[in-house]
Design a protein around this motif. Structure first.
Motif, PDB file in Angstrom:
ATOM      1  N   PHE A  19     -29.905  76.850  -7.790  1.00  6.93           N
ATOM      2  CA  PHE A  19     -29.809  77.207  -9.404  1.00  6.93           C
ATOM      3  C   PHE A  19     -30.118  75.888  -9.963  1.00  6.93           C
ATOM      4  O   PHE A  19     -29.664  74.807  -9.772  1.00  6.93           O
ATOM      5  CB  PHE A  19     -28.274  77.152  -9.346  1.00  6.93           C
ATOM      6  CG  PHE A  19     -27.761  78.602  -8.853  1.00  6.93           C
ATOM      7  CD1 PHE A  19     -28.080  79.972  -9.186  1.00  6.93           C
ATOM      8  CD2 PHE A  19     -27.119  78.431  -7.769  1.00  6.93           C
ATOM      9  CE1 PHE A  19     -27.484  81.209  -8.818  1.00  6.93           C
ATOM     10  CE2 PHE A  19     -26.589  79.726  -7.296  1.00  6.93           C
ATOM     11  CZ  PHE A  19     -26.887  80.975  -7.796  1.00  6.93           C
ATOM     12  N   GLU A  50     -15.973  73.735   1.747  1.00  5.01           N
ATOM     13  CA  GLU A  50     -15.013  73.405   0.473  1.00  5.01           C
ATOM     14  C   GLU A  50     -15.692  74.054  -0.904  1.00  5.01           C
ATOM     15  O   GLU A  50     -16.641  74.671  -0.775  1.00  5.01           O
ATOM     16  CB  GLU A  50     -15.564  71.686   0.304  1.00  5.01           C
ATOM     17  CG  GLU A  50     -14.804  70.811   1.156  1.00  5.01           C
ATOM     18  CD  GLU A  50     -15.359  69.396   1.029  1.00  5.01           C
ATOM     19  OE1 GLU A  50     -14.793  68.672   0.193  1.00  5.01           O
ATOM     20  OE2 GLU A  50     -16.178  68.959   1.731  1.00  5.01           O
ATOM     21  N   TYR A  53     -26.759  88.438  -6.565  1.00  6.91           N
ATOM     22  CA  TYR A  53     -28.000  87.245  -6.624  1.00  6.91           C
ATOM     23  C   TYR A  53     -29.015  87.952  -6.013  1.00  6.91           C
ATOM     24  O   TYR A  53     -29.031  88.511  -4.704  1.00  6.91           O
ATOM     25  CB  TYR A  53     -27.480  85.874  -6.206  1.00  6.91           C
ATOM     26  CG  TYR A  53     -26.576  85.324  -7.039  1.00  6.91           C
ATOM     27  CD1 TYR A  53     -26.594  85.275  -8.589  1.00  6.91           C
ATOM     28  CD2 TYR A  53     -25.710  84.732  -6.567  1.00  6.91           C
ATOM     29  CE1 TYR A  53     -25.695  84.743  -9.252  1.00  6.91           C
ATOM     30  CE2 TYR A  53     -24.518  83.753  -7.464  1.00  6.91           C
ATOM     31  CZ  TYR A  53     -24.633  84.114  -8.684  1.00  6.91           C
ATOM     32  OH  TYR A  53     -23.885  83.245  -9.590  1.00  6.91           O
ATOM     33  N   GLN A 106     -14.301  87.279  -5.739  1.00  8.06           N
ATOM     34  CA  GLN A 106     -13.372  86.470  -6.101  1.00  8.06           C
ATOM     35  C   GLN A 106     -12.907  86.577  -7.617  1.00  8.06           C
ATOM     36  O   GLN A 106     -11.541  86.602  -7.741  1.00  8.06           O
ATOM     37  CB  GLN A 106     -13.996  85.140  -5.913  1.00  8.06           C
ATOM     38  CG  GLN A 106     -12.861  83.829  -5.952  1.00  8.06           C
ATOM     39  CD  GLN A 106     -13.846  82.578  -5.660  1.00  8.06           C
ATOM     40  OE1 GLN A 106     -14.796  82.404  -5.601  1.00  8.06           O
ATOM     41  NE2 GLN A 106     -12.858  81.480  -5.667  1.00  8.06           N
ATOM     42  N   LYS A 115     -16.932  69.697  -8.650  1.00  9.55           N
ATOM     43  CA  LYS A 115     -18.465  69.703  -8.195  1.00  9.55           C
ATOM     44  C   LYS A 115     -19.234  70.246  -9.164  1.00  9.55           C
ATOM     45  O   LYS A 115     -19.322  71.365  -9.557  1.00  9.55           O
ATOM     46  CB  LYS A 115     -18.677  70.470  -7.031  1.00  9.55           C
ATOM     47  CG  LYS A 115     -19.920  70.324  -6.346  1.00  9.55           C
ATOM     48  CD  LYS A 115     -19.825  70.805  -5.112  1.00  9.55           C
ATOM     49  CE  LYS A 115     -21.509  70.689  -4.545  1.00  9.55           C
ATOM     50  NZ  LYS A 115     -22.045  71.609  -3.167  1.00  9.55           N
ATOM     51  N   GLY A 150     -15.762  79.189  -7.945  1.00 11.02           N
ATOM     52  CA  GLY A 150     -14.361  79.826  -8.444  1.00 11.02           C
ATOM     53  C   GLY A 150     -13.480  78.473  -8.393  1.00 11.02           C
ATOM     54  O   GLY A 150     -12.881  78.331  -9.269  1.00 11.02           O
ATOM     55  N   GLY A 176      -7.804  79.338  -4.886  1.00 13.39           N
ATOM     56  CA  GLY A 176      -9.157  79.334  -4.604  1.00 13.39           C
ATOM     57  C   GLY A 176      -9.547  77.857  -4.427  1.00 13.39           C
ATOM     58  O   GLY A 176     -10.847  77.365  -4.354  1.00 13.39           O
TER      59      GLY A 176
HETATM   60  N1  ATP Z   1     -25.074  81.221 -11.734  1.00 14.41           N
HETATM   61  C1  ATP Z   1     -24.995  79.931 -11.088  1.00 14.41           C
HETATM   62  N2  ATP Z   1     -25.790  78.855 -11.945  1.00 14.41           N
HETATM   63  C2  ATP Z   1     -25.853  77.765 -11.634  1.00 14.41           C
HETATM   64  N3  ATP Z   1     -25.135  77.163 -10.292  1.00 14.41           N
HETATM   65  C3  ATP Z   1     -24.358  77.961  -9.738  1.00 14.41           C
HETATM   66  C4  ATP Z   1     -24.330  79.502 -10.097  1.00 14.41           C
HETATM   67  N4  ATP Z   1     -23.621  79.946  -9.179  1.00 14.41           N
HETATM   68  C5  ATP Z   1     -23.189  79.273  -8.284  1.00 14.41           C
HETATM   69  N5  ATP Z   1     -23.697  77.668  -8.492  1.00 14.41           N
HETATM   70  C6  ATP Z   1     -23.552  76.693  -8.034  1.00 14.41           C
HETATM   71  O1  ATP Z   1     -23.850  76.793  -6.503  1.00 14.41           O
HETATM   72  C7  ATP Z   1     -23.091  75.780  -5.763  1.00 14.41           C
HETATM   73  C8  ATP Z   1     -22.447  76.814  -4.946  1.00 14.41           C
HETATM   74  O2  ATP Z   1     -21.326  77.674  -5.270  1.00 14.41           O
HETATM   75  P1  ATP Z   1     -20.637  78.997  -4.631  1.00 14.41           P
HETATM   76  O3  ATP Z   1     -19.971  79.552  -5.654  1.00 14.41           O
HETATM   77  O4  ATP Z   1     -21.605  79.519  -3.545  1.00 14.41           O
HETATM   78  O5  ATP Z   1     -19.532  78.195  -3.737  1.00 14.41           O
HETATM   79  P2  ATP Z   1     -18.144  78.620  -2.985  1.00 14.41           P
HETATM   80  O6  ATP Z   1     -18.386  77.835  -1.705  1.00 14.41           O
HETATM   81  O7  ATP Z   1     -18.143  79.884  -2.840  1.00 14.41           O
HETATM   82  O8  ATP Z   1     -17.079  77.799  -3.696  1.00 14.41           O
HETATM   83  P3  ATP Z   1     -15.530  78.072  -3.888  1.00 14.41           P
HETATM   84  O9  ATP Z   1     -14.905  77.885  -2.893  1.00 14.41           O
HETATM   85  O10 ATP Z   1     -15.104  77.190  -5.139  1.00 14.41           O
HETATM   86  O11 ATP Z   1     -15.377  79.709  -4.240  1.00 14.41           O
HETATM   87  C9  ATP Z   1     -21.919  75.391  -6.662  1.00 14.41           C
HETATM   88  O12 ATP Z   1     -22.495  73.945  -6.842  1.00 14.41           O
HETATM   89  C10 ATP Z   1     -22.083  76.088  -8.082  1.00 14.41           C
HETATM   90  O13 ATP Z   1     -21.864  75.306  -9.059  1.00 14.41           O
END
Ligand code: ATP
Length: 499
Positions: free
Chosen positions: A16, A40, A56, A88, A391, A404, A431
Motif C-alpha cells: 500500500f 504483531e 483486496y 475483524q 504503526k 485493526g 485486537g
Molecule cells: N487499505 C490500506 N491502505 C494503506 N495501508 C494499509 C491498508 N490496509 C492495511 N494497511 C497497512 O498494511 C499493514 C498490515 O496491516 P494488516 O491489517 O494486514 O495487519 P494485521 O497483522 O492484520 O494487524 P492487526 O493485528 O492490528 O489487525 C499495516 O501497516 C497497515 O497500516
C-alpha cells in the motif's frame, strides 16, 4: 496419516504505497486443520487473508486451492470457490435485514421472475439462525437493531452456512462474550471434523494454542514459520512474533491496597429501558473498577450511560463537584474519556487522519487565544500516537488505512492525550498485540497511581482479575456480584455470578 494439502500460497505480496504489508509469503495448509495466524499489529495477517478472500486484489504471487490456481476478483468469487471470512471490523451492512445480510450476493434461490420472495428468505434465514442456537436474532429485523456482538453472530452464520472449504476468522473472539466464543469454538471444531479448514487470527495466544493444530507467524509482512501448537508455549509464540524475548510483567502484581481516594463519580439508580436496571455505584480516585459479564448483561451500556451517550436514561450520573452528566459534550468538558467497544462506529472517524482523530477532544486545550496552530496539532498527535506505538506512516494517514489493532491505539491515544481524570474504557485491549497490551496495562497502572479513575469494561476475565481493584459482575442489566481485588479470586468466582 499424511493430511491432504488444501491451500498453497506462493510468493503472496501486497504493497500500500510505501507500506510493504505482505512480503513474499509462501505457506501451505492442510484439509481438516485449524491454522492459527499470529503477528504483531500491522504485521500483515488481515491483508494476507483479505487477498485470499477477494477483499483486496493480490499484489503478487498465487493461491492454489485443491490443486487449482485461484483467480478471485471479489468476495462473491471467493465464496463460490469455497472461501469465507468473518472480518475483524463490522462485516454486516446497515440498512438491510438480518436475512438480506446472510444471503447478500447469494439471493438467486429466492428470486423468481425478477421478484424477491422475502418471506421465503426470512423463513430460511430464521431456520439457519435457530440451528446455530441464535434464535433470539430475528431474520426479518433490520440488522441495525442489533449490537456489535449480535451482528458478529449473524456474520458467523453468513460465513459458515455454505460449508466453505476454508473459513477465515479474523480477530473475532474479542467481539464476542464468553458464550459467543464457545459457540465459535464449536463451529471451528465442526469445520475441522468435516475435513475442512479454518484460518484463525487472534492476539489471545492462550486461545490460539488451545484451539489450533498449527500456528503460522508473520512479522513485518514476512512469513517467519509454522509450528505445531502442542509443541510450543505462549512465550515461544511471543518470541516468534516480536523477534526477541519480551519481559514477563503483564498485569498488576500489587494486592491489598486500600482504595482511600475520594469519590469522583457517583452513579445513582441508573436505568436504561431494556438495558440497565437500577444501577448504583461510586468510583474513586486512583481506582480501576472492572465490569464483566456475559453478552446482554448490560455492562457495555454502563459505559455509554456514564458518558451521557445512552438513549432514555433515568437516574443520575454525578461528578464530585455536583455536575450532572446527561450528554456527551458535558462529559468531555468535565474530563471524562470514553472508548467504545464498537470502535469503527462509535469511537473513531475512519475517513479522517490520525491527527484529527487524536486532537478532537483536546482542541480547546490546544488552542492559543482561540486559534489552532497546525504544527502544534501535528506535534501533539504525533507524540500521543508514538506513545501508543502506533504503526503508521505519519499522523496525516487516514485511520481507515490502519490495521485493526492500530486503530484501537489511536482511540486510546486520543483519550490519554486529553489527560482525562475519568476514563471509561470498553474492551480497551481489543485486537491489540501482546507487546502493546503489556504497555497498556503498565500505563493503566501508572494512571491509577497518578490518581486517575478508570472504569474498565471487559470480556476478558484474566484482564479483570489482573487489573481491577474492584470488579462488578453484571447479569440481566443489574450488578449481580461485587468482588475486591485479591490473589485468591479466580475465574470461576466471577463466572458463577455471570450465569
Ligand atoms: N487499505 C490500506 N491502505 C494503506 N495501508 C494499509 C491498508 N490496509 C492495511 N494497511 C497497512 O498494511 C499493514 C498490515 O496491516 P494488516 O491489517 O494486514 O495487519 P494485521 O497483522 O492484520 O494487524 P492487526 O493485528 O492490528 O489487525 C499495516 O501497516 C497497515 O497500516
Amino acid at each position: 496419516m499424511e493430511k491432504r494439502t488444501l491451500l498453497v500460497a506462493e510468493g503472496i505480496d501486497k504493497r500500500f504505497g510505501i507500506t510493504h504489508a505482505v512480503n513474499n509469503v509462501s505457506l501451505e495448509i492442510a484439509a481438516g486443520e485449524i491454522r492459527g495466524l499470529i503477528g504483531e499489529n500491522g504485521s500483515g495477517k488481515s491483508t494476507f487473508c483479505q487477498m485470499l478472500c477477494g477483499i483486496y486484489s493480490i499484489g503478487g504471487g498465487t493461491f492454489t486451492l485443491d490443486g487449482e490456481q485461484l483467480h478471485i476478483r471479489n468476495q462473491v468469487d471467493a465464496n463460490n470457490a469455497g472461501i469465507s471470512i468473518i472480518v475483524q471490523e463490522m462485516g454486516t451492512l446497515s440498512g438491510l435485514t438480518v436475512a438480506e445480510n446472510i444471503y447478500l450476493g447469494h439471493e438467486e434461490p429466492f428470486v423468481h421472475m425478477g421478484v424477491k420472495d422475502s418471506r421465503a428468505m426470512n423463513r430460511e434465514a430464521q431456520e439457519l439462525l435457530d440451528s446455530y442456537g441464535f434464535g433470539r436474532i430475528k431474520a426479518g429485523a433490520m440488522i441495525d437493531h442489533y449490537n456489535f456482538e449480535d451482528r458478529k453472530l449473524v456474520e458467523i452464520v453468513k460465513a459458515t452456512y455454505m460449508k466453505p472449504k476454508i473459513l477465515v476468522i479474523d480477530e473475532t473472539t474479542t467481539a464476542l462474550s464468553q458464550n459467543g466464543r464457545l459457540e465459535l469454538y464449536k463451529i471451528m471444531d465442526a469445520v475441522r471434523a468435516d475435513g475442512r479448514t479454518v484460518i484463525f487470527i487472534s492476539h489471545d495466544l492462550g486461545e490460539v494454542l488451545a484451539h489450533t493444530d498449527t500456528v503460522s507467524v508473520l512479522r513485518d509482512g514476512e512469513f517467519i514459520g509454522t509450528v505445531n501448537s502442542q509443541d510450543v508455549t505462549e512465550d515461544d509464540l511471543k518470541r516468534l512474533m516480536v523477534g526477541r524475548e519480551i519481559g514477563t510483567a503483564y498485569y498488576r502484581t500489587d494486592y491489598g491496597q486500600e482504595i482511600d481516594g475520594e469519590a469522583v463519580l457517583s452513579v445513582e439508580n441508573v436505568t436504561v429501558p431494556g438495558e440497565l436496571n437500577d444501577i448504583s455505584f461510586v468510583l474513586h480516585r486512583g481506582e480501576i473498577l472492572g465490569f464483566g459479564g456475559l453478552s446482554e448483561c448490560g455492562m457495555h451500556e454502563v459505559g455509554k450511560a456514564i458518558f451521557g451517550a445512552s438513549w432514555d436514561r433515568g437516574g443520575t450520573v454525578r461528578l464530585a463537584d455536583g455536575t450532572e452528566i446527561n450528554d456527551i459534550p458535558t462529559a468531555i468538558k468535565h474530563s471524562i474519556a470514553y472508548a467504545s467497544k464498537d470502535r469503527d462506529n462509535e469511537s473513531i472517524i475512519l475517513n479522517e487522519s490520525i491527527r484529527n482523530n487524536i486532537v478532537l477532544p483536546s482542541l480547546d486545550d490546544l488552542a492559543t487565544h482561540g486559534l489552532l496552530n497546525g504544527w502544534k496539532l501535528n506535534r501533539f498527535a504525533d507524540e500521543q500516537a508514538k506513545n501508543m506505538q502506533t504503526k503508521m506512516q505519519n499522523v496525516g494517514q487516514f485511520v481507515s488505512d490502519l490495521s485493526g489493532g492500530n486503530k484501537q491505539k489511536v482511540v486510546l491515544a486520543r483519550w490519554l492525550g486529553k489527560g482525562s481524570d475519568i476514563l471509561v474504557l470498553d474492551s480497551p485491549t481489543r485486537g491489540i498485540d501482546v507487546k502493546v497490551k503489556q504497555a497498556i496495562y503498565a500505563l493503566m497502572a501508572e494512571l491509577r497511581e497518578q490518581g486517575k479513575a478508570i472504569i474498565m469494561i471487559s470480556e476478558e476475565i484474566p484482564e479483570l482479575l489482573g487489573m481491577a481493584d474492584r470488579i462488578f459482575i453484571m447479569k440481566d442489566g443489574r450488578i449481580n456480584g461485587e468482588f475486591t481485588r485479591s490473589p485468591e479470586l479466580g475465574e470461576e468466582d466471577l463466572i458463577a455470578k455471570m450465569v
